[in-house]
Write a protein that holds these residues in place. Structure first.
Motif, PDB file in Angstrom:
ATOM      1  N   HIS A  42       0.849  -1.194   0.000  1.00  0.00           N
ATOM      2  CA  HIS A  42       0.000   0.000   0.000  1.00  0.00           C
ATOM      3  C   HIS A  42       0.882   1.241   0.000  1.00  0.00           C
ATOM      4  N   PHE A  43       0.340   2.350  -0.526  1.00  0.00           N
ATOM      5  CA  PHE A  43       1.144   3.557  -0.664  1.00  0.00           C
ATOM      6  C   PHE A  43       0.378   4.778  -0.172  1.00  0.00           C
ATOM      7  N   THR A  44       1.121   5.766   0.257  1.00  0.00           N
ATOM      8  CA  THR A  44       0.520   6.945   0.856  1.00  0.00           C
ATOM      9  C   THR A  44      -0.134   7.830  -0.193  1.00  0.00           C
ATOM     10  N   ASP A  45      -0.724   8.923   0.246  1.00  0.00           N
ATOM     11  CA  ASP A  45      -1.513   9.779  -0.648  1.00  0.00           C
ATOM     12  C   ASP A  45      -0.664  10.589  -1.619  1.00  0.00           C
ATOM     13  N   HIS A  46       0.592  10.845  -1.239  1.00  0.00           N
ATOM     14  CA  HIS A  46       1.407  11.750  -2.038  1.00  0.00           C
ATOM     15  C   HIS A  46       2.725  11.108  -2.459  1.00  0.00           C
ATOM     16  N   MET A  47       3.430  11.768  -3.328  1.00  0.00           N
ATOM     17  CA  MET A  47       4.769  11.394  -3.746  1.00  0.00           C
ATOM     18  C   MET A  47       5.551  12.669  -4.045  1.00  0.00           C
ATOM     19  N   VAL A  48       6.863  12.568  -4.031  1.00  0.00           N
ATOM     20  CA  VAL A  48       7.720  13.684  -4.415  1.00  0.00           C
ATOM     21  C   VAL A  48       8.183  13.459  -5.848  1.00  0.00           C
ATOM     22  N   ALA A  49       8.278  14.530  -6.615  1.00  0.00           N
ATOM     23  CA  ALA A  49       8.821  14.455  -7.975  1.00  0.00           C
ATOM     24  C   ALA A  49       9.700  15.679  -8.219  1.00  0.00           C
ATOM     25  N   ILE A  50      10.861  15.450  -8.815  1.00  0.00           N
ATOM     26  CA  ILE A  50      11.765  16.533  -9.211  1.00  0.00           C
ATOM     27  C   ILE A  50      12.290  16.197 -10.601  1.00  0.00           C
ATOM     28  N   ASP A  51      12.331  17.178 -11.469  1.00  0.00           N
ATOM     29  CA  ASP A  51      12.805  16.982 -12.840  1.00  0.00           C
ATOM     30  C   ASP A  51      14.256  17.439 -12.975  1.00  0.00           C
ATOM     31  N   TRP A  52      14.955  16.824 -13.914  1.00  0.00           N
ATOM     32  CA  TRP A  52      16.305  17.253 -14.269  1.00  0.00           C
ATOM     33  C   TRP A  52      16.463  17.188 -15.776  1.00  0.00           C
ATOM     34  N   THR A  53      17.065  18.223 -16.324  1.00  0.00           N
ATOM     35  CA  THR A  53      17.482  18.191 -17.729  1.00  0.00           C
ATOM     36  C   THR A  53      18.907  18.715 -17.799  1.00  0.00           C
ATOM     37  N   VAL A  54      19.591  18.385 -18.854  1.00  0.00           N
ATOM     38  CA  VAL A  54      20.986  18.792 -19.000  1.00  0.00           C
ATOM     39  C   VAL A  54      21.112  20.307 -19.099  1.00  0.00           C
TER      40      VAL A  54
END
Length: 373
Positions: A42-54
């Protein structure tokens, strides 16, 4: 700003945007899960996301509703396995505060793994902040039962749509969380493990010291072989000589000798440097034990058990903390006793380590890191 993979980004800080989940207030559903969470189900309500580009480096940091990722079929991770991950836990202490254990070690290992897989390195500070942000959003998901925790899984994938064989120029970093029940619901008992003689986990110059999915994928077939032989885990030997013990599919291993020595395989570049492993070495040293990190052969294990020189064997990792090993099984012979009782030192160090993690014992080494009040 242009940042190439491997660039030191410790001087940068990310500001997180919050996008609340519509399901965050479903208390009854959450409490039902927390009553019997299992592990990784089972998983919580939220997640973290961070983007990277060169071209932009790390950007667009956010806490968003937990949900599927949208990946192009040509995403690099799907074709060349360019990904890494970590695993650590958040613990609720008796006063309700939430802590984790030595997360800077996970952050540093995450950087080393990124370097090996030609991925961009996330700063230690931003790694720690990503944990704080997710736990702050989902703190009600941290269970309070005995030996329960919130398992945190940071990971990074190459999500550039490109089939050329080179390091990806577009990457995503994420953190998801899963409530975890007690690993040993019926009490801690010694396990039997299977010696793999046909397969190896990693070789010289490979990715054995990185925490990446390919290492675990390579262990799954021999793990099935272990299960077919009534064993809970598989043990790998070194790829060069096939005689030295390296590690289990997902755990490091220790041998306790009767003369107050503890021996564990040395880090050769093909063994994962476990945070629990490092902590055990420190706790054993604090007790006056001599800890040797060196090559250990199967014959040393067998003769040591036969003579009584080796009195206990245990494995360690984030999920189970410490697991006593009763027996090593092979196609030709076995070492130890599957019905043996857990070793005294094994259980004592396990108790000390978990007491520190849950705030029941003084943290003399400053290992605890507060995530939320």
């Amino acid at each position: 700003m242009t940042l190439a993979p491997g660039t030191d980004t410790d001087s940068f800080r990310l500001a997180f945007e919050h996008r609340p989940s519509a399901t965050a207030g479903e208390v009854a559903h959450r409490e039902e899960i927390l009553a019997n969470p299992g592990f990784g189900k089972h998983f919580t309500d939220h997640m973290v996301a961070i983007d990277w580009t060169v071209d932009e480096g790390w950007h667009n940091a956010r806490v968003q509703p937990y949900g599927p990722l949208q990946l192009d079929p040509a995403s690099s991770v799907l074709h060349y396995g360019q990904e890494i991950f970590e695993g650590l836990k958040a613990y609720r202490h008796a006063d309700g505060s939430i802590w984790t254990f030595r997360p800077e070690k996970n952050a540093e290992r995450f950087q080393r793994s990124a370097h090996r897989l030609a991925l961009p390195e996330l700063s230690v500070e931003d790694f720690l902040e990503s944990l704080r942000q997710l736990v702050a959003a989902d703190k009600d998901w941290v269970p309070s039962g005995e030996d329960t925790s919130l398992y945190l899984r940071p990971f990074m994938i190459a999500n550039e749509s490109f089939l050329g064989v080179r390091a990806a120029q577009k990457v995503g970093y994420y953190v998801i969380a899963s409530p975890a029940g007690a690993y040993f619901s019926g009490g801690v008992k010694p396990v039997s493990i299977w010696l793999s003689t046909e397969y190896t986990r990693a070789g010289r110059g490979g990715t054995g010291a990185a925490k990446c999915g390919g290492n675990y994928a390579a262990s799954l077939l021999p793990q099935q072989e272990a299960a077919e032989n009534g064993c809970a885990q598989v043990l790998f030997l070194d790829a060069e000589t096939g005689t030295h013990i390296e590690e289990l599919g997902g755990m490091n291993i220790f041998f306790v000798h009767k003369d107050r020595r503890i021996v564990t395989p040395e880090l050769t570049g093909s063994i994962l440097e476990g945070v629990t492993r490092d902590s055990i070495i420190q706790l054993a040293t604090d007790r006056g034990y001599t800890v040797e990190q060196r090559a250990v052969g199967i014959e040393e294990w067998r003769s040591g058990v036969d003579s009584g020189e080796i009195t206990e064997v245990f494995a360690c990792g984030t999920a189970a903390v410490i697991t006593p090993i009763g027996e090593l099984k092979t196609a030709e012979f076995s070492i130890g006793n599957p019905d043996a009782e857990p070793g005294e030192l094994t259980m004592s160090i396990r108790e000390e380590l978990t007491d520190i993690q849950y705030g029941r014992r003084e943290d003399t080494h400053g290992w605890l890191y507060r995530l939320d009040s």
